[in-house]
Design a protein around this motif. Structure first.
Motif, PDB file in Angstrom:
ATOM      1  N   PRO A 188       1.348 -11.990  -1.624  1.00  0.00           N
ATOM      2  CA  PRO A 188       0.771 -12.883  -0.609  1.00  0.00           C
ATOM      3  C   PRO A 188       1.731 -13.321   0.509  1.00  0.00           C
ATOM      4  CG  PRO A 188       0.028 -13.508  -2.782  1.00  0.00           C
ATOM      5  CD  PRO A 188       1.030 -12.438  -2.987  1.00  0.00           C
TER       6      PRO A 188
ATOM      7  N   MET B 294       0.507 -10.135  -7.556  1.00  0.00           N
ATOM      8  CA  MET B 294       0.219  -8.922  -6.776  1.00  0.00           C
ATOM      9  C   MET B 294      -1.026  -9.115  -5.924  1.00  0.00           C
ATOM     10  SD  MET B 294       1.735  -5.930  -6.945  1.00  0.00           S
ATOM     11  CE  MET B 294       3.163  -5.286  -7.755  1.00  0.00           C
ATOM     12  N   GLU B 295      -1.014  -8.541  -4.758  1.00  0.00           N
ATOM     13  CA  GLU B 295      -2.209  -8.540  -3.910  1.00  0.00           C
ATOM     14  C   GLU B 295      -2.315  -7.157  -3.294  1.00  0.00           C
ATOM     15  OE1 GLU B 295      -2.610 -11.864  -1.348  1.00  0.00           O
ATOM     16  OE2 GLU B 295      -4.431 -11.086  -0.421  1.00  0.00           O
ATOM     17  N   MET B 296      -3.243  -6.370  -3.808  1.00  0.00           N
ATOM     18  CA  MET B 296      -3.333  -4.988  -3.338  1.00  0.00           C
ATOM     19  C   MET B 296      -4.395  -4.887  -2.262  1.00  0.00           C
ATOM     20  SD  MET B 296      -2.853  -3.244  -6.956  1.00  0.00           S
ATOM     21  CE  MET B 296      -1.358  -3.502  -7.864  1.00  0.00           C
ATOM     22  N   ARG B 297      -3.944  -5.091  -1.034  1.00  0.00           N
ATOM     23  CA  ARG B 297      -4.886  -5.183   0.056  1.00  0.00           C
ATOM     24  C   ARG B 297      -4.573  -4.137   1.113  1.00  0.00           C
ATOM     25  NH1 ARG B 297      -4.990 -11.034   2.425  1.00  0.00           N
ATOM     26  NH2 ARG B 297      -4.453 -10.160   4.433  1.00  0.00           N
ATOM     27  N   GLY B 298      -5.603  -3.515   1.643  1.00  0.00           N
ATOM     28  CA  GLY B 298      -5.396  -2.498   2.669  1.00  0.00           C
ATOM     29  C   GLY B 298      -5.243  -3.097   4.048  1.00  0.00           C
ATOM     30  N   THR B 299      -5.945  -4.236   4.293  1.00  0.00           N
ATOM     31  CA  THR B 299      -5.881  -4.819   5.637  1.00  0.00           C
ATOM     32  C   THR B 299      -4.798  -5.880   5.692  1.00  0.00           C
ATOM     33  OG1 THR B 299      -7.646  -6.217   4.876  1.00  0.00           O
ATOM     34  CG2 THR B 299      -8.255  -4.456   6.399  1.00  0.00           C
TER      35      THR B 299
ATOM     36  N   THR C  73     -12.804  -8.002  -0.395  1.00  0.00           N
ATOM     37  CA  THR C  73     -11.410  -8.408  -0.557  1.00  0.00           C
ATOM     38  C   THR C  73     -11.370  -9.762  -1.246  1.00  0.00           C
ATOM     39  OG1 THR C  73     -10.773  -7.202   1.408  1.00  0.00           O
ATOM     40  CG2 THR C  73      -9.254  -8.908   0.684  1.00  0.00           C
ATOM     41  N   VAL C  74     -10.612  -9.845  -2.311  1.00  0.00           N
ATOM     42  CA  VAL C  74     -10.440 -11.120  -3.012  1.00  0.00           C
ATOM     43  C   VAL C  74      -9.134 -11.744  -2.509  1.00  0.00           C
ATOM     44  CG1 VAL C  74     -10.057 -12.189  -5.262  1.00  0.00           C
ATOM     45  CG2 VAL C  74     -11.718 -10.334  -5.027  1.00  0.00           C
TER      46      VAL C  74
ATOM     47  N   MET D 165      -9.734  -1.792  -8.479  1.00  0.00           N
ATOM     48  CA  MET D 165      -8.885  -2.155  -7.344  1.00  0.00           C
ATOM     49  C   MET D 165      -8.544  -0.860  -6.629  1.00  0.00           C
ATOM     50  SD  MET D 165      -6.731  -5.391  -8.196  1.00  0.00           S
ATOM     51  CE  MET D 165      -6.808  -5.676  -6.451  1.00  0.00           C
ATOM     52  N   THR D 166      -8.073  -0.984  -5.392  1.00  0.00           N
ATOM     53  CA  THR D 166      -7.893   0.259  -4.635  1.00  0.00           C
ATOM     54  C   THR D 166      -6.517   0.895  -4.851  1.00  0.00           C
ATOM     55  OG1 THR D 166      -7.289  -1.096  -2.772  1.00  0.00           O
ATOM     56  CG2 THR D 166      -9.545  -0.285  -2.825  1.00  0.00           C
ATOM     57  N   HIS D 167      -5.723   0.369  -5.756  1.00  0.00           N
ATOM     58  CA  HIS D 167      -4.418   1.001  -6.030  1.00  0.00           C
ATOM     59  C   HIS D 167      -4.519   1.805  -7.317  1.00  0.00           C
ATOM     60  CE1 HIS D 167      -0.189   1.698  -6.546  1.00  0.00           C
ATOM     61  NE2 HIS D 167       0.059   1.137  -5.372  1.00  0.00           N
TER      62      HIS D 167
ATOM     63  N   MET E 234       3.115  -6.017  -1.047  1.00  0.00           N
ATOM     64  CA  MET E 234       2.043  -6.142  -2.045  1.00  0.00           C
ATOM     65  C   MET E 234       1.902  -7.556  -2.571  1.00  0.00           C
ATOM     66  SD  MET E 234       2.353  -2.707  -4.214  1.00  0.00           S
ATOM     67  CE  MET E 234       0.682  -2.193  -4.074  1.00  0.00           C
TER      68      MET E 234
ATOM     69  N   LEU F 185      -6.791 -10.958   7.201  1.00  0.00           N
ATOM     70  CA  LEU F 185      -8.162 -11.144   6.711  1.00  0.00           C
ATOM     71  C   LEU F 185      -9.096 -11.279   7.911  1.00  0.00           C
ATOM     72  CD1 LEU F 185      -7.762 -13.617   3.727  1.00  0.00           C
ATOM     73  CD2 LEU F 185      -8.599 -11.280   3.636  1.00  0.00           C
TER      74      LEU F 185
ATOM     75  N   MET G 274      -7.359  -9.961 -10.055  1.00  0.00           N
ATOM     76  CA  MET G 274      -6.201  -9.854  -9.159  1.00  0.00           C
ATOM     77  C   MET G 274      -6.640  -9.970  -7.702  1.00  0.00           C
ATOM     78  SD  MET G 274      -3.334  -6.853  -9.018  1.00  0.00           S
ATOM     79  CE  MET G 274      -2.702  -7.002 -10.654  1.00  0.00           C
ATOM     80  N   ARG G 275      -5.744 -10.487  -6.871  1.00  0.00           N
ATOM     81  CA  ARG G 275      -6.038 -10.537  -5.436  1.00  0.00           C
ATOM     82  C   ARG G 275      -5.991  -9.128  -4.866  1.00  0.00           C
ATOM     83  NH1 ARG G 275      -3.125 -15.002  -2.359  1.00  0.00           N
ATOM     84  NH2 ARG G 275      -2.973 -16.757  -3.766  1.00  0.00           N
ATOM     85  N   GLY G 276      -6.769  -8.919  -3.823  1.00  0.00           N
ATOM     86  CA  GLY G 276      -6.683  -7.616  -3.163  1.00  0.00           C
ATOM     87  C   GLY G 276      -8.038  -6.994  -2.916  1.00  0.00           C
ATOM     88  N   ASP G 277      -8.028  -5.708  -2.590  1.00  0.00           N
ATOM     89  CA  ASP G 277      -9.265  -4.993  -2.271  1.00  0.00           C
ATOM     90  C   ASP G 277      -9.922  -4.479  -3.544  1.00  0.00           C
ATOM     91  OD1 ASP G 277      -8.773  -5.387   0.390  1.00  0.00           O
ATOM     92  OD2 ASP G 277      -7.769  -3.458   0.676  1.00  0.00           O
TER      93      ASP G 277
END
Ligand code: SF4
Ligand code: SF4
Lengths: 475, 116
Positions: A292, A465-470, B114-115, B60-62, A290, A473, B89-92
């Protein structure tokens, strides 16, 4: 030292002895599961605004570690999946029965399942999909039903359920444990009913093992086959309290204990220690996924391997990290053995020193879950309102701005405190074990290893935090 | 009966749920790819659609993340704007645009980004 037996508290004892006590605890969680299924399948597909994702990924996990830290494995005790027991008893009449394969009667199978589950969690981003979360819940019930219908009772909890085994592992540092009030009584106990079950027939008392079909008042014994006077660990204990009801001599205690006594003294099997080690590294990975640096690692790996396939990248990262963790653990444990002058195979060295991972694994997961739980604990209120409103039970308009439990700038210090406590607890375990070997230098080597791991974990938790699904990028 | 219920549940679950009345709108961000911090959101709708209000909510998606809420202001025929939307925040992110016309009818559009 005489420690407090919680079952001496009469109202609690009466409740535990009541045959429907577990059922009463399971019903609320069953209702939660049903609402999660409903909202997950039919509600809005947005994780922070869906009861399935909020209840499972935030509150279930948060309360679970809290309950384990304060009392014990209460979530297994209240597990709604074991409500499949009624239907499976009926199904067992028609279905063939199998013994669980001998080769799988250990924690290695569940270690594999846990790895698969963690992979699925990241690959399909279960945390961001109410729909998949609902399928996960449903799938869990189906698997529990199938395993419970085809194999002996207790097989699912002990050998299959990744969630239950996660709870077992973390509850090795719980402050309570089932034990015999007076071991001497057990010596003269004719039926060892706590493990064999008891049936009071008109002809007298029998064990359920010798008379499985006998008519009379029935008290099932321990499904995970723990024998009360020999219990020295919470591993495999679901706190179902069958043993309390089955013992005719009122000889089972649920005692308070020093939380670290087990990890300091218990002699674990190798597979159990590996489960603890794996959960630490998996917990670390879960937090790393979660922030970077994780995405930067993925980008680099993608360039190195020449692929953008997420499954390949994710499994490579997971296997490299857990593989490295296991490799280093074997190396450090073997080195500690060498320093203490003990000659034994590396697996045995891990068995001895690896017990220090239990408090560390607890702290790693507790630190991570604390962040999520405290940032969004109040969101359970609007998501419940919304799900109930959609069901036609109007309970007011949801307020989506309900705030966190603590100010945001407290979160990292809180995580640091939790991890420090974990490290301190682990160093106590190492100290006791090193003292038993008469070699503090050996304990210091393992401590140094733990210290570096905790420092790395703190660095990860300090990242934004970086909440990313993919994973990668888009190019 | 129990089996029938399960079957019905599985069949119903096979299709993902749909959102309400769709909003036909073009959504732009300034800068085009927002990073953590403030960004502008421009929403272009059919000028003939007489809208009374547009709300913009960023999630955000969480699970557990508190949404960022804002109200768009009219900035020309068919153009609405949020000046300082806080991507904190970074993320989707999922941006939900909810528009209400003068009769109170609700339209919705969802934009994902996506940020980094
Ligand atoms: S706990 Fe009770 S049932 Fe079990 S061995 Fe001891 S006396 Fe017998
Ligand atoms: S019956 Fe077994 S699993 Fe249940 S509380 Fe007793 S020891 Fe634990």
């Amino acid at each position: 030292m005489k420690l407090l037996d919680l079952l001496r508290f009469k109202p609690l004892e009466r409740f535990v002895r009541w045959r429907y006590s577990r059922f009463v605890m399971q019903v609320p969680l069953l209702l939660v599961a049903l609402l999660a299924l409903y909202d997950g399948f039919f509600g809005r597909q947005l994780a922070p605004k869906n009861f399935a994702t909020v209840s499972v990924w935030l509150h279930y996990r948060g309360f679970l570690v809290l309950a384990i830290a304060v009392l014990g494995n209460l979530f297994c005790a209240a597990c709604p999946m074991m409500l499949v027991r009624g239907p499976t008893r009926w199904a067992k009449r028609f279905l063939p029965q199998f013994a669980w394969p001998r080769a799988l009667r250990n924690k290695y199978f569940v270690i594999g399942l846990t790895l698969l589950y963690l992979f699925a969690y990241e690959y399909w981003d279960l945390w961001e999909s109410p729909w998949l979360t609902a399928w996960l819940i449903l799938g869990y019930f189906v698997v529990a039903f199938v395993v419970d219908a085809l194999f002996p009772e207790g097989t699912f909890c002990k050998y299959v359920c990744p969630l239950g085994n996660f709870n077992f592992t973390l509850s090795t540092v719980s402050p309570t444990q089932i034990t015999a009030r007076d071991p001497k009584v057990c010596l003269s106990c004719e039926g060892h009913y706590c493990v064999n079950g008891r049936v009071e027939t008109p002809e007298g008392r029998k064990t359920l093992k010798e008379a499985p079909d006998a008519e009379g008042l029935r008290f099932p014994g321990c499904e995970t086959k723990l024998y009360v006077p020999q219990i020295d660990s919470n591993m495999d204990c679901t706190l179902c309290m069958n043993c309390v009801r089955a013992c005719p001599y009122d000889n089972v205690a649920w005692k308070l204990r020093a939380p670290l006594i087990e990890a300091a003294w218990a002699r674990y099997k190798t597979d159990v220690v590996w489960l603890g080690v794996l959960l630490f590294f998996a917990g670390f990975m879960n937090a790393l996924a979660m922030v970077p640096p994780y995405y930067q690692i993925a980008e680099r790996l993608s360039a190195l391997l020449g692929t953008r396939n997420e499954a390949v990248l994710l499994s490579t990262i997971y296997l490299l990290w857990t593989g490295l963790g296991l490799f280093l653990t074997v190396g450090v444990a073997a080195l500690a053995d060498r320093i203490s002058g003990v000659k034994e195979p590396p697996a045995k060295a891990v068995r001895f020193w690896g017990a220090g991972f239990f408090p560390l694994a607890f702290a790693m997961w507790a630190g991570h879950y604390t962040f999520h739980f405290l940032t969004g604990w109040a969101t359970i209120i609007p998501v419940t309102q919304q799900a109930l409103n959609n069901l036609g039970i109007y309970v007011g308009e949801p307020d989506w701005t309900l705030a966190a439990l603590v100010p945001e700038n407290w979160l990292y210090p809180l995580q640091v405190i939790i991890l420090y406590i974990g490290l301190l607890a682990a160093s106590y375990v190492l100290f006791r074990r090193a003292r038993a070997r008469n070699s503090f230098a050996a304990g210091a080597v393992v401590f140094l290893y733990f210290f570096l791991l905790v420092a790395l974990a703190l660095w990860v938790l300090a990242q934004p935090m970086e909440m990313r699904g993919t994973l990668l990028l888009p190019q | 009966m129990r089996r029938l219920l399960l079957l019905a549940l599985l069949l119903l679950a096979a299709c993902k749920p749909k959102t309400g009345e769709p909003l036909d709108a073009k959504v732009r961000f300034v800068p085009e790819h927002p990073s953590v911090g403030k960004a502008e959101i421009c929403i272009e709708v059919d000028p003939d659609l007489e809208l009374a209000k547009i709300e913009v909510v960023g999630d955000m998606t969480h699970a557990g993340m508190i949404p960022v809420e804002a109200e768009a202001h009219p900035a020309g025929p068919g153009l609405w704007r949020v000046e300082d939307f806080d991507f904190n925040m970074r993320g989707d992110w999922v941006i939900t645009i909810t528009a209400y016309d003068k009769s109170g009818k609700k339209y919705q559009k969802e934009v994902r980004l996506t940020v980094p």
